[in-house]
Design an enzyme around this catalytic site. Sequence first.
Site, short mmCIF file in Angstrom:
data_model
loop_
_atom_site.label_atom_id
_atom_site.label_comp_id
_atom_site.label_asym_id
_atom_site.label_seq_id
_atom_site.Cartn_x
_atom_site.Cartn_y
_atom_site.Cartn_z
N CYS A 192 -97.42 38.56 -70.23
CA CYS A 192 -97.21 38.21 -71.64
C CYS A 192 -97.81 39.24 -72.58
O CYS A 192 -98.17 38.93 -73.72
CB CYS A 192 -97.78 36.82 -71.95
SG CYS A 192 -97.03 35.50 -71.00
N THR A 193 -97.91 40.49 -72.12
CA THR A 193 -98.42 41.58 -72.95
C THR A 193 -97.40 42.72 -72.91
O THR A 193 -97.72 43.88 -72.64
CB THR A 193 -99.80 42.05 -72.43
OG1 THR A 193 -100.62 40.91 -72.17
CG2 THR A 193 -100.51 42.91 -73.45
#
Length: 409
Positions: A366-367
């Site tokens: 999620c980055t």
Amino acid sequence: MENPIRASMDVNSVRKDFPTVRKGQGIYLDSACQSLRPDSVIRAVTEYYEEYPACGGRSVHSMATRVSIAVDESRETLASFFGTKDPECYVFTRNCTEGLNTAAYGLGLKRGDVVVTTDMEHNSNHVPWMRLAETAGVERRFSRSGKDGRFDIEAFHRCMDRKVKVVSVQQSSNVTGCTVPIKAVSEIAHDYGATVIVDGAQSAPHMKVDLEDLDADIYCMSIHKMLGPSGMGVMYGKREVLERLRPMALGGGTVGLATYDSVNLAPIPDRFEAGLHDYAGIVGTKAAIEYLSRIGMDEVEKWDSMLMRRIFSDLEDVPGLHVVGPDEPSLRGSVFSFNIDGLGAHDIGMMLDSMAGVMIRSGMHCTHPFYVSRGIDGSARASTYIYNTVDEIDIFASAVRHIAETFGQ
């Protein structure tokens, strides 16, 4: 192999408190996603459902009163743990993401207002600001980190001017483990009149956090990464900041009085907690914080550091292995992200699980902007916590070495 950092925590005693560890259900190195839960947390949740499964803050019968008291006690436990005096400044959320969204949309930013983040943020602290840029004309600025993800305080300082209304940064990265000096960031941001929001999802579980000392205006965390129940988070805010923050959801419990044409908001923290609470999660939160308090966050940080040094020592000179982020274990916190030439991150994850019973995470965590900007497809990530042992790290490292030598390029 000797390690220079010693921790006095009794890991064997700790491990007895975790059901999945007692049952031998593999080596869990995915705590940066979600931690395991000790017996005391599970008991607290079960006790709520078995003994007082009522609604707090509404009814006045004995069972409901017990719930209301439990909620208050949980806030008091949080305030003590994080070094603040006002329990009402702790808002229960579903997770860190909900807290960050509440802060982003509740500050009433308008066209031309500037928001500064780092270029390393989790999507929870990136996408809401992107949406506000599209819908409200808010301007984004990114404080650029080094290639390995280290925070650059001078680059951050160059982003600042009087147009900046919000500085929103992570305290620790879920990819590199790098930590942002929040106290220094807060001082700089406040000099320009900006509100400081902190994503503490990866830091609060692994280091001592003194919110009075850090001086952040809003600090969000995920309790499910801190031995607590799934779907539980907390948003802390200074009282004067929460008083001017607009709730993201309204309904039962958030208002003092509503008529056909007017409404008065309830006091904080109630105005931010619309509808029925996750009371089981709240009592489980108290149990989790009490468990960490008994161990001591200094000991937690020492243990993570020792395990991270062991990983780097064990994996030295593995052919085709590349670390994502700094190659200094002292900068990694509790996360070790890596790739192996010729293998995808998901391949590594599945092989570790099937060959050695080691559970890690794989992907972009999620980055996404961090990986895309550096031309990396993702990474495998092992993350440690208080129930992991040196022996488990050695098994993990041995399996990684075998995979790299056998299947890597």
